[in-house]
Design an enzyme around this catalytic site. Structure first.
Site, mmCIF file in Angstrom:
data_model
loop_
_atom_site.group_PDB
_atom_site.id
_atom_site.type_symbol
_atom_site.label_atom_id
_atom_site.label_comp_id
_atom_site.label_asym_id
_atom_site.label_seq_id
_atom_site.Cartn_x
_atom_site.Cartn_y
_atom_site.Cartn_z
ATOM 1 N N SER A 146 0.830 -1.205 0.000
ATOM 2 C CA SER A 146 0.000 0.000 0.000
ATOM 3 C C SER A 146 0.859 1.247 0.000
ATOM 4 O O SER A 146 2.064 1.204 0.255
ATOM 5 C CB SER A 146 -0.919 -0.002 1.231
ATOM 6 N N ALA A 182 -6.631 10.378 13.487
ATOM 7 C CA ALA A 182 -6.433 9.782 14.813
ATOM 8 C C ALA A 182 -6.483 8.266 14.749
ATOM 9 O O ALA A 182 -7.030 7.610 15.621
ATOM 10 C CB ALA A 182 -7.484 10.308 15.788
ATOM 11 N N ASP A 314 -1.864 -5.927 1.713
ATOM 12 C CA ASP A 314 -2.544 -4.631 1.674
ATOM 13 C C ASP A 314 -3.255 -4.354 0.362
ATOM 14 O O ASP A 314 -4.145 -3.503 0.306
ATOM 15 C CB ASP A 314 -1.534 -3.503 1.915
ATOM 16 N N HIS A 446 2.484 -15.688 38.726
ATOM 17 C CA HIS A 446 2.329 -14.525 39.592
ATOM 18 C C HIS A 446 3.702 -14.065 40.056
ATOM 19 O O HIS A 446 4.535 -14.885 40.445
ATOM 20 C CB HIS A 446 1.474 -14.903 40.818
#
Length: 467
Positions: A146, A182, A314, A446
């Site tokens: 693109s 944006a 694209d 964790h």
């Protein structure tokens, strides 16, 4: 005249990956590239260089504003922009050389020049010297990518009025930067130059940022960017730019019509999207059909209406993402080899590489509502995540959308540090049709930020532990 099983036009992520997979499957392959380096927009003037600038500008800001509270005393950091640009270029060079190595490793011929489809089985390549050669091939894949979309009436000179390409190589930090658009590219590059010292104003035609992303995520993200110092003018359009003076004067009008205001800037970045690149391919002459947006029309096997001619990335319909192009390249090569290549378009993640990052896969709430799907929501904030608390990086949350009847996960949206890394467990889960319950019962290490994903899955069933 050289003869191949496959000739790929374009060496961006879609093209070079397609070529490699085809070579792995035993085909004799050539790639055609009009630029002096391989890798397409992504490696040279897109994904990769922008990530280098995002990373270095983030560290620059952290050194200036965050180190002190962690007990790290440093003098105020000074910006050496030429050195920063050299850091970016080193990354580009390394990636480009990597693609060159992969071409050699897989015995893929690289033909320099502009490719033209002559029809079934023939590609004409014109080199920089004007000399043309014809490649004979069983199959052709168009992977030409693109180009920057232009704003009507505004000429991009890549000096003061720039596209994403020019914004990656500014010679000095602008005092004032206007970003038109944006979307992902505008917000990423706007955040780079804001961190390096520019006043940034983003002008967006729509009444929201990040069109296509989950609405709640976009709203929260805008607030975070505003706290960082970025100004937004939504529902507005740039109708002209006066470049006759020392500074640029952009005319900004309400999208719905009304009085215009003039905004001054040193640089204006036009980031309103990208368009399929088909210039010089002679697709019309070859009889290859395009759709109303200039994209190459293909069937479910990436085939055009011309026998032996295929297209990916694209230049065809779908999100303009490098990883989508890569998956299409692999699937197309496998189909050409008689295998069952396939791309699951429902599980293609998207990431905005700002700070914090935004990552998403699957459906948004707006899409589920529009489709009439009954769904449940599980959310968990990083303010309640142990790792995020101790690191004082608590902006954002994880949101999981699951089918109300089957509990199958339909979409996952994350805004927070390292969101782009965390989204992939959701991708794997969704690829296998997993449920929120499956995710909730999977043990997570964790302390990690990824525990917030597990907690959001628990929240789907209203049983989050730490909230």
């Amino acid at each position: 005249m050289a003869t191949y099983d496959l000739v790929v036009i374009g060496t961006g992520p879609g093209g070079y990956v397609c070529a490699i997979r085809a070579a792995q499957l035993g085909m004799k392959v050539a790639v055609v590239e009009k630029n002096s380096t391989l890798g397409g927009t992504c490696l040279n003037v897109g994904c990769m260089p922008s990530k280098a600038l995002l990373y270095s500008s983030e560290l620059f800001e952290e050194a200036g504003h965050s180190f002190g509270k962690m007990g790290i005393k440093v003098s105020k950091p000074e910006l050496d922009l030429p050195a920063l640009m050299n850091f970016k270029q080193q990354g580009i060079d390394g990636n480009v050389k990597g693609v060159e190595f992969l071409m050699k490793k897989n015995k893929i011929d690289v033909v320099a020049g502009t490719g033209k489809v002559l029809g079934t089985g023939k590609v004409e390549v014109t080199g920089a010297d004007g000399k043309a050669q014809t490649l004979e091939t069983k199959n052709i894949v168009i992977a030409s990518g693109s180009a920057v979309a232009n704003l009507k009436g505004i000429e991009i000179d890549e000096k003061r009025i720039v596209s994403s390409t020019g914004a990656l190589s500014l010679e000095k930090v602008p005092e004032k930067l206007i970003v038109v658009g944006a979307g992902v590219i505008g917000l990423e590059l706007g955040s780079v130059w804001r961190r390096l010292g520019a006043q940034v104003t983003v002008v967006e035609f729509l009444d929201r940022i990040l069109p296509g992303m989950d609405g709640e995520v976009a709203k929260q993200f805008q607030r975070m960017l505003e706290k960082q110092g970025i100004t937004f003018k939504l529902g507005a359009k740039v109708t002209g730019i006066d470049s006759s003076g020392k500074t640029l004067k952009a005319q900004v009008e309400p999208a719905a019509g009304g009085a215009a205001e003039a905004l001054e800037a040193d640089i204006v970045l036009v980031a309103i999207g990208r368009t399929p690149y088909t210039a010089g391919l002679s697709l019309k002459e070859a009889g290859v059909e395009l759709d109303e947006r200039g994209r190459v029309k293909i069937d479910h096997h990436f085939a055009t209406n011309v026998k032996g001619v295929y297209a990916i990335g694209d230049v065809v319909a779908g999100p303009m993402l490098a990883h989508k192009a890569e998956d299409e390249g692999v699937a197309c090569a496998e189909i050409l080899a008689g295998q069952a290549g396939h791309v699951n378009y429902d599980v293609i993640p998207g990431v905005v590489y700002t700070t914090p990052e935004v990552a998403a896969v699957g459906k948004t709430e707006e899409e589920l509502k529009a489709a009439g799907v009954n769904y449940t929501v599980g959310k968990f904030p990083f303010t309640a995540n142990g790792r995020s608390k101790v690191n004082q990086t608590t902006d954002g949350f994880v949101k999981i959308l699951a089918d109300a009847k089957t509990d199958r996960v339909l979409g996952v949206h994350i805004i927070g540090r390292e969101a782009g890394e965390m989204i992939h467990e959701a991708c794997v889960l969704m690829e296998f049709g997993g449920s929120a319950e499956d995710l909730a019962r999977t043990c997570h290490a964790h302390p990690t930020r990824s525990e917030a994903v597990k907690e959001a899955a628990l929240a789907v069933g209203k049983r989050a532990i730490h909230m």
